[in-house]
Design an enzyme around this catalytic site. Structure first.
Site, PDB file in Angstrom:
ATOM      1  CG  ASP A   1       1.181   1.627  -4.268  1.00  0.00           C
ATOM      2  OD1 ASP A   1       1.062   0.611  -3.567  1.00  0.00           O
ATOM      3  OD2 ASP A   1       1.783   2.648  -3.887  1.00  0.00           O
TER       4      ASP A   1
ATOM      5  CG  ASP B   1       3.442  -2.961  -0.905  1.00  0.00           C
ATOM      6  OD1 ASP B   1       2.485  -2.355  -1.418  1.00  0.00           O
ATOM      7  OD2 ASP B   1       4.572  -2.463  -0.777  1.00  0.00           O
TER       8      ASP B   1
END
Length: 437
Positions: free
Chosen positions: A114, A317
């Site tokens: 992440d 992202d």
């Protein structure tokens, strides 16, 4: 007219975890390069099984439905130094996992990757409610818990420390909702990937989990905060890393996460990385425009602005599934795309621009324009198809209608089969085509 999901027949991506591991042994960590294998969470080489009785498109749609929650999380990031343990930051959106080893000797772990998170944590042996893949601290000669008086411990929310200085740093937190929580001990140990070792990496050793919102696999936070893997290994790898994400439909997932300047692409187009003090953990870039085919999409003033007061702008992202643009920007892009396709459209789940397609059809390319760099998306990064190719959907969507939705998010489906380079030392982001299936 909306078509039923059952019209899509996607190949099953995982026969069984046992058989998958048998056929994946050749992808064990190499001792020659600083590289981690990147797998899709439900890939053949992953230990995690997809939900039963779902087609692959069902799985993608279900993951994409969680994107608005993730974008809302990204919008809530404030100017606060991230704790070494996630404080409700990580949502249950495990799109890609990495293979790494923790401890001495190294224990193989599968951790969610992440780029918008600063936490590192794993489920530990004896954990209640965790997955079957756990880290056993008692088997590691280099493991150590962290003291309540250590600086890292003081950053943990939900802290439960007695006055005794020698007490372990323990804490409890609600997570992803009032019905989910976990407890953990702040710990440190050696983190190994290929020929690289990060000694004394601070991470959360999860003891118990309740509720469904806490991802049980573990987390490898690659954000810009002080306790992410990138920051903790700054002296070793100079704040440089890159990844290549394989396609969702790839049977064997063979992408990679590389740390350090060595082995990174030499000839790569780059754009400046921007730092927004409103949300300092996120990777901002300056998106200047979008072209569909040969038409530059008209953009109303402010939709692409980078704003340090509001946190507005565009981020890259790895945890969001499909790219989300502010609603007016997406509508302009979508309408131009529909116009050039010239077919009757339907909607399905998060996708509002689906149409019948043949292999002979030509579709307009979507090009994202950044400062100093253009990214022309191949069809596979623009459309999601049925297995027969008879139906295709534009794999993008509008951000939430929330008045505070100020982010455009370039998501992982649009990044697949590209090498994405993050160079924090030189404040730049690079993108180059790389087939990583």
């Amino acid at each position: 007219m909306a078509l039923p999901i059952t019209a899509f027949l996607f190949i099953s991506l995982l026969i069984s975890a046992t058989h998958a591991f048998e056929s994946c042994k050749t992808s064990e960590l190499s001792s020659d390069d600083l590289e981690l294998s990147v797998l899709h969470m439900y890939g053949k080489c992953s230990p995690f099984s997809p939900p039963k009785h779902e087609t692959w498109l069902d799985t993608v749609l279900n993951m994409a439905e969680k994107d608005p929650n993730r974008v809302n999380y990204l919008l809530t990031q404030k100017t606060v130094t991230a704790a070494p343990i996630a404080s409700g930051q990580v949502l249950n959106i495990g799109n890609y996992i990495v293979r790494a080893k923790l401890g001495t000797p190294g224990q193989l772990m599968y951790m969610v990757m992440d780029t918008s998170n600063d936490a590192v944590w794993v489920p530990c042996s004896g954990c209640t409610g965790c997955s079957s893949t756990v880290f056993n601290p008692s088997l590691s000669t280099s493991y150590g818990s962290m003291d309540c008086k250590m600086a890292q411990c003081t950053q943990v929310r939900g802290l439960s420390c007695p006055n005794a200085e020698a007490s372990p740093c323990q804490f409890n937190q609600t997570y992803g909702g009032v019905d989910s929580s976990f407890s953990a001990t702040l710990s440190q140990d050696s983190f190994t990937f290929g020929g690289g070792v990060v000694p004394n990496l601070a991470f959360g050793c999860i003891n118990s989990v309740s509720g469904r919102a806490v991802p049980p696999q573990g987390l490898l936070g690659l954000g810009r905060g002080s306790m992410s893997l990138v920051s903790q290994s700054q002296s070793l790898y100079s704040g440089v890393f890159s990844y290549c994400l394989p396609s969702f439909k790839s049977y064997y997932f063979s992408g990679s996460l590389k740390l350090g300047p060595s082995g990174q692409p030499k000839n790569i187009k780059t754009t400046p990385l921007l730092r927004n003090p409103r949300r300092p953990s996120l990777y901002y870039v300056n998106l200047t425009g979008i072209t569909v085919g040969k038409v530059l999409v008209p953009v109303a003033p402010g939709l692409l602005d980078f704003d340090t007061n509001t946190g507005a702008g565009t981020i890259i992202d790895s945890g969001t599934v499909i790219t989300r643009f502010k609603a007016p920007l997406y509508t302009a892009l979508r309408d131009e795309f529909r116009k050039q396709v010239g077919k009757e459209v339907s909607s399905l789940g998060a996708f509002d621009t689906c149409f019948m397609a043949t292999n002979e059809d030509q579709f307009p390319a979507v090009t994202l324009h950044f400062t100093g760099m253009d990214l022309k998306l191949p069809t596979e990064n623009t459309l999601i198809h049925s297995s027969s190719g008879s139906l295709a959907c534009l794999a993008m969507a509008a951000a939430s209608g929330n008045a505070y939705s100020v982010l455009n998010v370039i998501a992982n489906l649009q990044q697949q089969n590209f090498r994405i380079l993050f160079d924090l030392s030189n404040s730049r982001l690079g993108i180059s085509r790389e087939i990583c299936n």
